[in-house]
Design a protein around this motif. Structure first.
Motif, PDB file in Angstrom:
ATOM      1  N   PHE A 510       0.822  -1.207   0.000  1.00  0.00           N
ATOM      2  CA  PHE A 510       0.000   0.000   0.000  1.00  0.00           C
ATOM      3  C   PHE A 510       0.855   1.255   0.000  1.00  0.00           C
ATOM      4  N   SER A 511       0.249   2.322  -0.501  1.00  0.00           N
ATOM      5  CA  SER A 511       0.809   3.667  -0.374  1.00  0.00           C
ATOM      6  C   SER A 511      -0.326   4.619  -0.042  1.00  0.00           C
ATOM      7  N   ILE A 512       0.038   5.859   0.218  1.00  0.00           N
ATOM      8  CA  ILE A 512      -0.971   6.822   0.651  1.00  0.00           C
ATOM      9  C   ILE A 512      -0.707   8.175   0.010  1.00  0.00           C
ATOM     10  N   ILE A 513      -1.796   8.860  -0.303  1.00  0.00           N
ATOM     11  CA  ILE A 513      -1.732  10.244  -0.790  1.00  0.00           C
ATOM     12  C   ILE A 513      -2.250  11.142   0.320  1.00  0.00           C
ATOM     13  N   THR A 514      -1.466  12.140   0.684  1.00  0.00           N
ATOM     14  CA  THR A 514      -1.892  13.091   1.715  1.00  0.00           C
ATOM     15  C   THR A 514      -2.059  14.462   1.092  1.00  0.00           C
ATOM     16  N   SER A 515      -2.987  15.245   1.656  1.00  0.00           N
ATOM     17  CA  SER A 515      -3.173  16.615   1.169  1.00  0.00           C
ATOM     18  C   SER A 515      -3.938  17.417   2.208  1.00  0.00           C
ATOM     19  N   PHE A 516      -3.706  18.710   2.214  1.00  0.00           N
ATOM     20  CA  PHE A 516      -4.518  19.611   3.029  1.00  0.00           C
ATOM     21  C   PHE A 516      -4.617  20.941   2.297  1.00  0.00           C
ATOM     22  N   SER A 517      -5.651  21.669   2.548  1.00  0.00           N
ATOM     23  CA  SER A 517      -5.891  22.924   1.846  1.00  0.00           C
ATOM     24  C   SER A 517      -6.045  24.059   2.847  1.00  0.00           C
ATOM     25  N   LYS A 518      -5.805  25.267   2.388  1.00  0.00           N
ATOM     26  CA  LYS A 518      -5.935  26.442   3.242  1.00  0.00           C
ATOM     27  C   LYS A 518      -7.384  26.658   3.674  1.00  0.00           C
ATOM     28  N   SER A 519      -8.309  26.149   2.881  1.00  0.00           N
ATOM     29  CA  SER A 519      -9.721  26.295   3.263  1.00  0.00           C
ATOM     30  C   SER A 519     -10.084  25.414   4.448  1.00  0.00           C
ATOM     31  N   SER A 520      -9.303  24.368   4.673  1.00  0.00           N
ATOM     32  CA  SER A 520      -9.528  23.501   5.837  1.00  0.00           C
ATOM     33  C   SER A 520      -8.179  23.221   6.480  1.00  0.00           C
ATOM     34  N   PRO A 521      -7.601  24.228   7.157  1.00  0.00           N
ATOM     35  CA  PRO A 521      -6.211  24.149   7.604  1.00  0.00           C
ATOM     36  C   PRO A 521      -5.975  23.209   8.781  1.00  0.00           C
TER      37      PRO A 521
END
Length: 617
Positions: A510-521
C-alpha cells in the motif's frame, strides 16, 4: 518508535542557508541543506559540518539512493550530478543535458519470485572468477563496481519539461520516453520498489492532481531484470577498459619521449649519417668514432643509462600487469556476460519470439566474436612485449658495458656479455618500430626519430569498434523496447485531490496520498490505495485542533507541525494505521516552517533559515 521526542541538538546553520531543500540521508544520519541556492552543506546530528558540495548552478532538486551511498543533484544548467554521500566526491555527471528538471527520484527494484523454478538452474559464473586486483595508480571505484557481482537494480527517474528519462545503476540510460499524455506536469514519484509498476502524482490541464501509473506488461520479468543488470555491467566494463588503455598511454609516453630525445641527440652527433648504420657499425667493429665519444660519456652516460633502463622497465612491467590483471580479466567477464545474453536471447527467440526484449542472438554473437578477437590481441601483445623487453634489456646493457664503460676505462672490455644476434634483432625491429605502437595509441608527431604510421589494429580502435557495435546491437534494442512497452495511465480515484498533495510509500502493498488545503487548515486528507487496484482507494481524515503548518510522512507515521491559538508550536505524531494522534511538547522556534524525517530523526527549520532543531521521535 516512542510516544515522546528527545532533542538531539539545537543549532544554527552557518552561512546563507536558503532552506529550499532540506533532506536526510536515508541510512546515514546526515542532514543536507542548500546554501546560496548553488551549494549543499552536509551536517552531523550535533551540527558539525562535514563537507559541502558546490553545484556551480542553482540547485532545483536533490535525491538520495535508498541505501544512502549516493545522492544526486539537478541544477538549472541541465546537469545531473551524482556524489558520494560519505565524502561529497563527484562520482559522475550524466551525459544528457536536461531542460528545467521537474522531478528526480531514485528507486530500487526489489526482486520478487515470478515463478516456482526461477533459480533452479541459475549459476552465476562471475561469482567464481577471481577479483580484479587493485592498483594504487588505477581508479579503484570502477574496479570495485566490476568486482561487485550483485544483481540489484536501482533506477534514477528524471523528468524535465520535455521528456522522462530512466538511468539504471547509473549506467544504462533510456532517454526520451514519452507519456503520450498532453498537459500534465509531474510533481511526485512513489518509491515502491517495483520497476514494472510505478506511480506519480501529476497535475492535469484543469489544475487538479491525479495519480499516474506506469506499467511494463511482460511475462518474463525476471529475465528483463537480468538483461538490464548484465547490460549495466557491460557498460561499466567498457568504460573501465577505456580508462585502462589511457593509463597504458601514460606509462608508454614518457619512455618514448626520453628515448627519442637521446636518439635525436645522437643523430646530431653523427652529422647526417644513418643512425641504424652507425649502430650496426658500432656493434660489428666494436670501434667508437671519436665524434660520438663525448655524447656517450657525457650527454648519455651512466645517468642516461639508468633513466632509460628504469623507464623502460616500468613501462614494460606496467603494460604487462595492466594487460593481464586488468584488461584480460575484464574481457573474460565480458565474454561471460555476452554468452549469457546470447543464450538467453536464443531461448527467448525460440520459446516466445513476441517477448525477446529486442535482443537478436546473431547480433550478440557478433559482439562476442569482436570481444574474443580483442582478447587474442591482448594475449599477443603480452607475448610480444615479453620478447621486446628482453631485447631492450640486452641492447641497453650492451650500451653500458661495450660503449660507456669502454670509453670511461679507455681499455678493451673483452668478450661481449650480450648476444650480438639479439642486438641485431632489436636494431632491425623494435628500436625504430616498437611492437607496442601496434597496440597502444600514441601521438608521436613531435618526435624526431621514433615515429610511426597509424595502425588499424590498435587496442583503442578495437575497443571503439566494440563499444560502437554494443550501442547498436544491445543498447538501442533494449532502449527501444522500453520506449514502446512503457505504458502510462491516469487512475480514476474516488475523490478529487487538492493541488498540494503528496505521495508516500507505506509498505510493499500500500501507499498513501496526503493533502490539506488552506480552506480547511486543521484537516489532513488521506487516500490509501493498493498497487494491485488503485481505483479501490480508501479515504480518511486526520483532524487537528489547530492549524497545520507543515508535515512529513515516514512509512506509517506522520509528524505534523501545528500552531495553536497562542501562536506557539507543537508536534503531533500520528499513526496512519490506527489514525491515532499524540501531541508532543516541542521547544519553541520563532517561526518553524520546514520539517523532514528519516527512520529515527526529524529536523525542523525556522523561517529565518538559520535556526534548526534535530529531534529523535
Amino acid at each position: 518508535m516512542t510516544n515522546e521526542i528527545s532533542i538531539v541538538s539545537s543549532n544554527k546553520f552557518m552561512g546563507l542557508a536558503d532552506g529550499n531543500l532540506l533532506n536526510w540521508c536515508p541510512t546515514l544520519n546526515l542532514i543536507t541543506v542548500t546554501m546560496n541556492k548553488m551549494s549543499v552543506w552536509v551536517y552531523r546530528l550535533n551540527g558539525e559540518r562535514i563537507y559541502s558540495v558546490n553545484n556551480k548552478s542553482p540547485i532545483t532538486a536533490i535525491t538520495f539512493m535508498k541505501n544512502g551511498l549516493y545522492f544526486c543533484l539537478a541544477g538549472i544548467d541541465g546537469k545531473i550530478k551524482i556524489f558520494d554521500s560519505n565524502n561529497g566526491k563527484l562520482i559522475k555527471i550524466l551525459q544528457s543535458d536536461f531542460n528545467q528538471v521537474k522531478l528526480i527520484n531514485w528507486n530500487f527494484h526489489i526482486y520478487k519470485s515470478y515463478g516456482k523454478f526461477d533459480n533452479l538452474f541459475k549459476v552465476d559464473v562471475l561469482d567464481f572468477l577471481p577479483l580484479i586486483s587493485l592498483n594504487e595508480e588505477i581508479p579503484t571505484s570502477d574496479i570495485n563496481e566490476i568486482n561487485n557481482n550483485s544483481n540489484d537494480v536501482n533506477f534514477l527517474i528524471i523528468v524535465d519539461s520535455k521528456r522522462l528519462c530512466i538511468t539504471f545503476n547509473n549506467l544504462l540510460v533510456v532517454d526520451d520516453i514519452s507519456t503520450n499524455l498532453k498537459g500534465i506536469e509531474f510533481k511526485h514519484h512513489l518509491d515502491n520498489n517495483d520497476l514494472f509498476n510505478q506511480y506519480f502524482l501529476v497535475e492535469t490541464e484543469d489544475h487538479k492532481d491525479q495519480l499516474l501509473q506506469w506499467s511494463i506488461q511482460v511475462k518474463h520479468k525476471k529475465y528483463l531484470v537480468d538483461i538490464i543488470v548484465k547490460i549495466c555491467k557491460i557498460i561499466n566494463i567498457l568504460s573501465y577498459l577505456e580508462s585502462q588503455l589511457q593509463f597504458c598511454q601514460t606509462k608508454v609516453k614518457p619512455f618514448i619521449q626520453l628515448y627519442d630525445r637521446y636518439l635525436s641527440n645522437l643523430s646530431d652527433c653523427i652529422e647526417g649519417e644513418d643512425l641504424t648504420v652507425y649502430l650496426f657499425d658500432l656493434l660489428l667493429t666494436n670501434l667508437i668514432p671519436e665524434n660520438t665519444k663525448d655524447y656517450w660519456l657525457n650527454e648519455f652516460g651512466e645517468r642516461g643509462y639508468k633513466r632509460l633502463n628504469k623507464l623502460g622497465t616500468v613501462m614494460y612491467d606496467s603494460l604487462r600487469n595492466v594487460m593481464f590483471v586488468q584488461i584480460i580479466a575484464c574481457l573474460e567477464r565480458l565474454c561471460i556476460l555476452l554468452n549469457d545474453l546470447h543464450s538467453l536471447s536464443k531461448w527467448l527467440k525460440d520459446s516466445d519470439p513476441q517477448e525477446s526484449f529486442g535482443l537478436n542472438p546473431l547480433m550478440i554473437n557478433d559482439l562476442l566474436i569482436i570481444t574474443k578477437n580483442f582478447l587474442k590481441k591482448v594475449y599477443k601483445l603480452i607475448w610480444e612485449i615479453n620478447k621486446e623487453q628482453e631485447l631492450f634489456n640486452n641492447f641497453i646493457e650492451w650500451i653500458k658495458t661495450e660503449i660507456i664503460e669502454k670509453i670511461s676505462n679507455d681499455e678493451p672490455v673483452g668478450i661481449p656479455i650480450v648476444k650480438e644476434t639479439d642486438i641485431i634483432s632489436y636494431l632491425n625491429g623494435s628500436l625504430f618500430n616498437s611492437k607496442i605502437w601496434d597496440y597502444i595509441n600514441l601521438d608521436l608527431s613531435n618526435n624526431d626519430i621514433l615515429t610511426k604510421q597509424e595502425n588499424p589494429q590498435l587496442l583503442p580502435t578495437l575497443l571503439e569498434q566494440l563499444t560502437k557495435e554494443f550501442r547498436i546491437k544491445l543498447l538501442q534494442p533494449i532502449s527501444t523496447f522500453f520506449r514502446s512497452n512503457l505504458k502510462f495511465d491516469l487512475i480514476n480515484l474516488p475523490i478529487n485531490l487538492s493541488t498540494n498533495s503528496k505521495l508516500h510509500y507505506i509498505n510493499e502493498n500500500f501507499s498513501i496520498i496526503t493533502s490539506f488545503s488552506k480552506s480547511s487548515p486543521t484537516s489532513l486528507s488521506l487516500l490509501k490505495f493498493s498497487y494491485e487496484d488503485p481505483t479501490q482507494a480508501i479515504s480518511s481524515q486526520l483532524e487537528f485542533q489547530n492549524e497545520i503548518i507543515n508535515y512529513q510522512v515516514y512509512k506509517d507515521q506522520v509528524i505534523t507541525l501545528i500552531k495553536d491559538e497562542n501562536q506557539s508550536y507543537q508536534i503531533v505524531k500520528s499513526n496512519l494505521t490506527t489514525l491515532s494522534s499524540k501531541i508532543i511538547p516541542f521547544p519553541q522556534l520563532s517561526n518553524p516552517q520546514n520539517i523532514t524525517l528519516n527512520a529515527e530523526y526529524g529536523c525542523v527549520l525556522d523561517s529565518n533559515r538559520q535556526n534548526y532543531i534535530v529531534f529523535k521521535y
